[in-house]
Design a protein around this motif. Sequence first.
Motif, PDB file in Angstrom:
ATOM      1  N   ARG A 104      64.900  65.492 -28.534  1.00 55.59           N
ATOM      2  CA  ARG A 104      66.090  65.448 -27.957  1.00 55.59           C
ATOM      3  C   ARG A 104      66.931  66.765 -28.577  1.00 55.59           C
ATOM      4  NH1 ARG A 104      65.395  62.445 -23.726  1.00 55.59           N
ATOM      5  NH2 ARG A 104      65.352  60.021 -24.089  1.00 55.59           N
ATOM      6  N   SER A 120      67.808  56.668 -29.396  1.00 52.18           N
ATOM      7  CA  SER A 120      67.633  57.610 -28.124  1.00 52.18           C
ATOM      8  C   SER A 120      68.232  58.967 -28.221  1.00 52.18           C
ATOM      9  CB  SER A 120      68.289  56.817 -26.895  1.00 52.18           C
ATOM     10  OG  SER A 120      69.562  56.543 -27.451  1.00 52.18           O
ATOM     11  N   TRP A 127      62.423  59.473 -34.632  1.00 57.17           N
ATOM     12  CA  TRP A 127      62.458  58.697 -33.259  1.00 57.17           C
ATOM     13  C   TRP A 127      61.478  57.694 -33.226  1.00 57.17           C
ATOM     14  CZ3 TRP A 127      58.621  60.047 -29.555  1.00 57.17           C
ATOM     15  CH2 TRP A 127      58.752  59.304 -28.391  1.00 57.17           C
ATOM     16  N   ALA A 308      72.252  51.538 -21.689  1.00 58.77           N
ATOM     17  CA  ALA A 308      71.168  51.665 -20.940  1.00 58.77           C
ATOM     18  C   ALA A 308      70.585  50.394 -20.044  1.00 58.77           C
ATOM     19  CB  ALA A 308      69.855  52.285 -21.723  1.00 58.77           C
ATOM     20  N   GLY A 309      70.563  49.084 -20.726  1.00 51.65           N
ATOM     21  CA  GLY A 309      69.887  48.122 -20.255  1.00 51.65           C
ATOM     22  C   GLY A 309      70.793  47.498 -19.311  1.00 51.65           C
ATOM     23  N   THR A 312      72.249  50.701 -15.638  1.00 57.32           N
ATOM     24  CA  THR A 312      70.918  50.959 -14.715  1.00 57.32           C
ATOM     25  C   THR A 312      70.629  50.034 -13.728  1.00 57.32           C
ATOM     26  OG1 THR A 312      69.547  50.487 -16.317  1.00 57.32           O
ATOM     27  CG2 THR A 312      69.928  52.798 -16.238  1.00 57.32           C
ATOM     28  N   ASN A 376      67.207  63.110 -16.132  1.00 58.79           N
ATOM     29  CA  ASN A 376      66.783  62.490 -17.617  1.00 58.79           C
ATOM     30  C   ASN A 376      67.995  63.049 -18.593  1.00 58.79           C
ATOM     31  OD1 ASN A 376      65.418  64.838 -17.915  1.00 58.79           O
ATOM     32  ND2 ASN A 376      64.056  63.684 -19.435  1.00 58.79           N
ATOM     33  N   ARG A 379      65.706  66.914 -22.885  1.00 61.91           N
ATOM     34  CA  ARG A 379      64.365  66.972 -23.846  1.00 61.91           C
ATOM     35  C   ARG A 379      64.734  68.357 -24.673  1.00 61.91           C
ATOM     36  NH1 ARG A 379      60.049  63.744 -22.692  1.00 61.91           N
ATOM     37  NH2 ARG A 379      60.726  62.156 -21.662  1.00 61.91           N
ATOM     38  N   PHE A 440      61.702  55.526 -14.229  1.00 60.68           N
ATOM     39  CA  PHE A 440      61.689  55.293 -15.671  1.00 60.68           C
ATOM     40  C   PHE A 440      61.082  56.347 -16.539  1.00 60.68           C
ATOM     41  CE2 PHE A 440      61.526  51.064 -13.409  1.00 60.68           C
ATOM     42  CZ  PHE A 440      62.533  50.320 -13.893  1.00 60.68           C
ATOM     43  N   SER A 441      61.049  57.430 -15.828  1.00 62.24           N
ATOM     44  CA  SER A 441      60.461  58.751 -16.482  1.00 62.24           C
ATOM     45  C   SER A 441      58.809  58.276 -16.826  1.00 62.24           C
ATOM     46  CB  SER A 441      61.170  59.029 -17.599  1.00 62.24           C
ATOM     47  OG  SER A 441      60.698  60.419 -18.203  1.00 62.24           O
ATOM     48  N   ARG A 445      57.892  59.221 -24.042  1.00 59.71           N
ATOM     49  CA  ARG A 445      59.236  59.110 -24.315  1.00 59.71           C
ATOM     50  C   ARG A 445      59.977  58.342 -22.838  1.00 59.71           C
ATOM     51  NH1 ARG A 445      63.705  61.695 -28.296  1.00 59.71           N
ATOM     52  NH2 ARG A 445      64.665  59.928 -28.448  1.00 59.71           N
ATOM     53  N   CYS A 447      61.142  55.107 -20.476  1.00 56.93           N
ATOM     54  CA  CYS A 447      62.061  54.101 -20.701  1.00 56.93           C
ATOM     55  C   CYS A 447      61.428  52.901 -21.341  1.00 56.93           C
ATOM     56  CB  CYS A 447      62.611  53.785 -19.334  1.00 56.93           C
ATOM     57  SG  CYS A 447      64.006  52.204 -19.548  1.00 56.93           S
TER      58      CYS A 447
HETATM   59  C1  HEM Z   1      66.529  50.401 -13.225  1.00 56.71           C
HETATM   60  C2  HEM Z   1      66.684  50.326 -14.638  1.00 56.71           C
HETATM   61  C3  HEM Z   1      66.147  51.381 -15.460  1.00 56.71           C
HETATM   62  C4  HEM Z   1      66.188  52.661 -15.125  1.00 56.71           C
HETATM   63  C5  HEM Z   1      66.055  53.486 -13.826  1.00 56.71           C
HETATM   64  C6  HEM Z   1      65.960  53.445 -16.417  1.00 56.71           C
HETATM   65  C7  HEM Z   1      65.654  54.825 -16.634  1.00 56.71           C
HETATM   66  C8  HEM Z   1      65.503  55.504 -17.811  1.00 56.71           C
HETATM   67  C9  HEM Z   1      65.216  56.804 -17.634  1.00 56.71           C
HETATM   68  C10 HEM Z   1      64.826  57.779 -16.906  1.00 56.71           C
HETATM   69  C11 HEM Z   1      65.113  57.329 -19.215  1.00 56.71           C
HETATM   70  C12 HEM Z   1      64.853  58.472 -19.587  1.00 56.71           C
HETATM   71  C13 HEM Z   1      63.534  58.875 -20.570  1.00 56.71           C
HETATM   72  C14 HEM Z   1      63.200  60.281 -20.709  1.00 56.71           C
HETATM   73  O1  HEM Z   1      63.898  60.770 -21.553  1.00 56.71           O
HETATM   74  O2  HEM Z   1      62.441  60.983 -20.060  1.00 56.71           O
HETATM   75  C15 HEM Z   1      65.517  55.905 -20.077  1.00 56.71           C
HETATM   76  C16 HEM Z   1      65.681  56.002 -21.284  1.00 56.71           C
HETATM   77  C17 HEM Z   1      66.122  54.736 -21.751  1.00 56.71           C
HETATM   78  N1  HEM Z   1      66.215  53.535 -21.514  1.00 56.71           N
HETATM   79 FE1  HEM Z   1      65.868  53.204 -19.380  1.00 56.71          FE
HETATM   80  N2  HEM Z   1      65.990  52.551 -17.326  1.00 56.71           N
HETATM   81  C18 HEM Z   1      66.415  51.447 -16.724  1.00 56.71           C
HETATM   82  C19 HEM Z   1      66.531  50.131 -17.451  1.00 56.71           C
HETATM   83  C20 HEM Z   1      66.550  50.145 -19.011  1.00 56.71           C
HETATM   84  C21 HEM Z   1      66.688  48.786 -19.616  1.00 56.71           C
HETATM   85  C22 HEM Z   1      66.678  47.506 -19.228  1.00 56.71           C
HETATM   86  C23 HEM Z   1      66.523  49.241 -21.161  1.00 56.71           C
HETATM   87  C24 HEM Z   1      66.933  48.224 -22.270  1.00 56.71           C
HETATM   88  C25 HEM Z   1      66.006  47.025 -22.399  1.00 56.71           C
HETATM   89  C26 HEM Z   1      66.462  50.498 -21.137  1.00 56.71           C
HETATM   90  C27 HEM Z   1      66.833  51.176 -22.298  1.00 56.71           C
HETATM   91  C28 HEM Z   1      66.413  52.268 -22.415  1.00 56.71           C
HETATM   92  C29 HEM Z   1      66.470  53.343 -23.881  1.00 56.71           C
HETATM   93  C30 HEM Z   1      66.933  52.926 -25.088  1.00 56.71           C
HETATM   94  C31 HEM Z   1      66.255  54.619 -23.387  1.00 56.71           C
HETATM   95  C32 HEM Z   1      66.047  55.788 -24.288  1.00 56.71           C
HETATM   96  C33 HEM Z   1      64.594  56.004 -25.032  1.00 56.71           C
HETATM   97  C34 HEM Z   1      64.332  56.989 -25.845  1.00 56.71           C
HETATM   98  O3  HEM Z   1      65.174  58.099 -26.075  1.00 56.71           O
HETATM   99  O4  HEM Z   1      63.156  57.107 -26.478  1.00 56.71           O
HETATM  100  N3  HEM Z   1      66.677  51.023 -19.894  1.00 56.71           N
HETATM  101  N4  HEM Z   1      65.724  54.836 -18.952  1.00 56.71           N
END
Ligand code: HEM
Length: 503
Positions: A104, A120, A127, A308-309, A312, A376, A379, A440-441, A445, A447
């Motif tokens: 990041r 994140s 990380w 994030a949880g 979205t 997203n 990065r 979800f990418s 890395r 989601c």
């Molecule tokens: C429809 C629901 C969701 C969508 C569309 C979504 C989508 C995404 C996307 C596109 C990323 C970016 C990944 C990247 O950098 O390439 C992300 C990261 C993340 N999401 Fe989700 N997400 C969803 C639900 C959730 C839920 C339910 C949680 C919790 C349990 C969550 C927790 C996270 C976290 C903590 C990150 C950061 C991960 C990192 O930096 O390593 N997300 N999400």
Amino acid sequence: MFSLFSFQLPQPLLNVLIGVVLFWLVKYLFYTIKRIRSLPPGPWGLPIVGYLPFLKDHVYLQFDQLSKKYGPVYCLKLGDFDVVLVCDWPHLKDATSNDALLARPYETLIPGGGDNRGFSEMSGEPWRQHKRLSLHILRNVGLGKSKIETLIKEEIDQFLATLDTGGEPVDFSEKIYPSISNNISILLFGHKYDYNDPAKIAMDRAQMGFTSLFKFAGVLAFLPWLTKVFFLLGKFDVQFIQKNAQAIEKFIQDEVDRHRENYNENHEVVDYIDGYLEERKRREKQNIPEDTFTLDTAKRNAGAFFGAGSETVHSTMEWAILYLVKYPEYQDKIRSEIADVIGFENRPDFADRARMPFTMAFIHEVQRIESIIANNLLRRASEDTKIGNHFIPKDTLVMFNFWSVNHDPKLWVNPDKFDPTRYLTEDGTKAVKPPYLIPFSAGKRNCPGEGLAYVELFLYLVCMVQRYRIKVEPGTEISFEAVFGISRRPANLPLFIFEKITQ
Ligand code: HEM
């Protein structure tokens, strides 16, 4: 009297100073030109701010337009940074599987909003360690297990009761947000909240305020020094973002304090905060340095998971309900799958999805056409690397424009048409999600909440359609206009009528 204007440097010293400045300028220009020439092409912007002043609210549309002119991988100078945009599937596939693009930006998500960072926002080994620990704890306390599915079903029962208004129109967004954020509360804090709990109401509002105003591709991200000044002066939107960020921090701080007071190392770990405290205790006992495993990181991690949880899944459900009323025939199709597979007496299980292809296709199509996360989290190239044939120098920022891939006519027939049937096999017995649909990418890395999100989306959708015929008042306009902050949400969600189905 001493006057600044009468002061003269001795000529030799002046010559040296001019020489140093000229040398620095030439070196800077040489380096800048070399860097620009090594980067993918892109539009010229203004000095210092680059293309930043030209960015509009729905940047993902602009990024898509620019890709038509400059190609699927191009570079924009945005404030202090060179940002490479990736706008087609072959390059996105390549970029998401590249380990040199897992980092990041050096700055925290909101520069000036405190120096703590959650996982994140972290890069490299910290990380990896925090992601491993977070997923380990969350799995131990129920993520991906039948336990969380059972708890979500109980939560949905409570949520459905709030829709029983005897036909009175309902503000869907207001009803579903506290329910969805309760599911993540169970994992993080070990309990859910009463819908009328003032602390939780404040937290949910702060989250919604924060995510509707903050953008991954905005001034705050690309001019960190200016953001820091704004923070100091409390100016512009930053003040509002700051207020919401503080409310979120206070809510989580209270939870952490409660957990610390009640912590007992002999008790079973039942939630994320407990698991994190246990890890700190283990490190302390084994004389392992605290390193990044501080209480501040625990708070920031919990905040990231909570935000994030909740946001979205909430946004996805808002779009889903709009499509259910816009296309009543699709609502009926989902209901007929419910009749065949579950009936109207039993509650659905997540496993039922295997026999409900149209319902799954509907969810995929909502995610594609509305691209809830249109681009997203940024990065950063942790070393010199390549995306396709394009050279990406170390420290260049990289952004994936999921919107472009989700609307690419080379991948989708009539991409602007909402058509769940595009995922169905010819005999209609299966829904196939193509590899280029990645809400979800993808890669290391991606989601971490993908599994949980699918359980929630499937169960909330099926439970609502099983119990109610969902409509709007006759004559209500159904608008698909969006607002875009961190996620894309409907701008004008109408009131909905939930008419109980009597069999
Ligand atoms: C429809 C629901 C969701 C969508 C569309 C979504 C989508 C995404 C996307 C596109 C990323 C970016 C990944 C990247 O950098 O390439 C992300 C990261 C993340 N999401 Fe989700 N997400 C969803 C639900 C959730 C839920 C339910 C949680 C919790 C349990 C969550 C927790 C996270 C976290 C903590 C990150 C950061 C991960 C990192 O930096 O390593 N997300 N999400």
